[in-house]
Scaffold this motif. Structure first.
Motif, PDB file in Angstrom:
ATOM      1  N   ARG A  63      35.067  52.094  40.376  1.00 39.42           N
ATOM      2  CA  ARG A  63      36.478  51.896  40.083  1.00 39.42           C
ATOM      3  C   ARG A  63      36.837  52.787  38.905  1.00 39.42           C
ATOM      4  NH1 ARG A  63      33.933  47.466  41.339  1.00 39.42           N
ATOM      5  NH2 ARG A  63      33.211  47.207  39.214  1.00 39.42           N
ATOM      6  N   LEU A  71      46.074  42.480  39.318  1.00 31.30           N
ATOM      7  CA  LEU A  71      44.711  42.054  39.011  1.00 31.30           C
ATOM      8  C   LEU A  71      44.242  40.873  39.858  1.00 31.30           C
ATOM      9  CD1 LEU A  71      44.584  42.372  35.115  1.00 31.30           C
ATOM     10  CD2 LEU A  71      43.833  43.991  36.859  1.00 31.30           C
ATOM     11  N   LYS A 105      40.593  40.639  40.866  1.00 36.37           N
ATOM     12  CA  LYS A 105      39.828  41.650  40.153  1.00 36.37           C
ATOM     13  C   LYS A 105      39.016  40.967  39.042  1.00 36.37           C
ATOM     14  CE  LYS A 105      41.532  45.042  42.505  1.00 36.37           C
ATOM     15  NZ  LYS A 105      40.693  45.765  43.500  1.00 36.37           N
ATOM     16  N   ARG A 106      37.881  41.556  38.706  1.00 40.73           N
ATOM     17  CA  ARG A 106      36.977  40.942  37.732  1.00 40.73           C
ATOM     18  C   ARG A 106      37.289  41.441  36.325  1.00 40.73           C
ATOM     19  NH1 ARG A 106      33.172  38.089  40.326  1.00 40.73           N
ATOM     20  NH2 ARG A 106      32.849  38.542  42.543  1.00 40.73           N
ATOM     21  N   ALA A 136      43.496  36.838  38.191  1.00 41.63           N
ATOM     22  CA  ALA A 136      42.253  37.590  38.026  1.00 41.63           C
ATOM     23  C   ALA A 136      41.065  36.633  38.033  1.00 41.63           C
ATOM     24  CB  ALA A 136      42.281  38.374  36.715  1.00 41.63           C
ATOM     25  N   ASP A 175      36.014  45.080  36.454  1.00 43.63           N
ATOM     26  CA  ASP A 175      37.103  46.008  36.773  1.00 43.63           C
ATOM     27  C   ASP A 175      37.908  46.372  35.529  1.00 43.63           C
ATOM     28  OD1 ASP A 175      37.057  46.277  39.756  1.00 43.63           O
ATOM     29  OD2 ASP A 175      37.237  44.111  39.638  1.00 43.63           O
TER      30      ASP A 175
END
Length: 262
Positions: free
Chosen positions: A30, A65, A68-69, A91, A129
């Motif tokens: 990413r 997000l 997303k991590r 998130a 991320d």
């Protein structure tokens, strides 16, 4: 649509990483492009020449997000605020800290928000991320920054704009309306005060108003040819519909929109 996470993104090339240092880290797939950027004041290990260089101009964006991590290193009040904002945007948050605040402990559910009760290690950024450093230990914050930039991850270090690849603005939210005020790290308090000044101007009615307009988008697309779309939305947003929504006259607001289709 998932909530957006507003930020201003400063693109840059990670500072002073030798090739062998970068090779030791897992390089994220990413990736984000980087250009040169300067820094305004010293940080441990940073030269005075870098500290005098001007801060790079930022590029305001709203990040999606959802799922997303996000890794948040730190467990105090600042970290708690970061986690709250990230969870609002759906998130997946991983907190890394030996101890956390009572409020942050309440947020930990083992699914959307997890807690690694230990000191920070480089491996904590695996699968991340986006990264946030919010500890009161500058050595730890620097390690997080170095590890994140080596892995080409976006990173924000609380209260240290010179070692951030993005800044967090002060945000006013009214449903789908997000107004972000940023000073590019120069004065977060000034950004907050400007946002507070805007709260009275943009009231809660904007949330219901934008939900109404959003519900009409499919109908307008189906009922009008493309060349008439702009005229419809120009009139729909001229203040009449908003005023009716603010007064609780939803049926009349719908009627105004209906009339614009003819």
């Amino acid at each position: 649509m998932a909530g957006y996470f507003p930020c201003s993104y400063a693109v840059f090339r990670p500072f002073a990483h030798r090739p062998e240092q970068i090779a030791e880290h897992r390089i994220s797939t990413r990736c984000y492009n980087r250009a040169d950027a300067g820094f305004r004041r010293p940080f441990p290990g940073r030269s005075s020449e870098d500290a005098r260089a001007p801060m790079a101009r930022t590029y305001p964006v709203s990040l999606v997000l959802k799922d997303k991590r996000a890794v948040v290193v730190g467990g105090g009040s600042v970290a708690t605020r970061k986690v709250l904002g990230l969870l609002e945007c759906e998130a997946l948050v991983s907190v890394v800290a030996p101890a956390v605040s009572p409020r942050l402990r309440e947020l930990v559910d083992g699914v959307r928000c997890t807690w690694r009760a230990k000191p920070y290690e480089t491996a904590d950024l695996d699968e991340a991320d986006i990264v946030f450093a919010a500890t009161d230990d500058e050595d730890v914050n620097r390690r997080v920054y170095d590890d994140a930039t080596a892995a080409r991850l976006m990173v924000n270090v609380a209260d240290r704009p010179e070692v951030c690849t993005f800044f967090l603005p002060s945000v006013l939210r009214r449903g789908k309306l997000s107004i972000a005020v940023s000073t590019e790290g120069a004065s977060p308090l000034s950004a907050r005060r400007i946002r507070e000044d805007m709260e009275g101007r943009y009231g809660e009615e904007y949330g219901a108003y934008l939900e109404l307009l959003a519900s009409w988008r499919p109908r307008v697309s189906a009922a009008l040819p493309p060349e008439r779309h702009f005229a419809f939305w120009e009139q729909a947003s001229d203040g009449r519909v908003l005023a009716l929504v603010a007064e609780g006259r939803a049926d009349e607001a719908e009627a105004v929109l209906e009339s614009l289709l003819s």
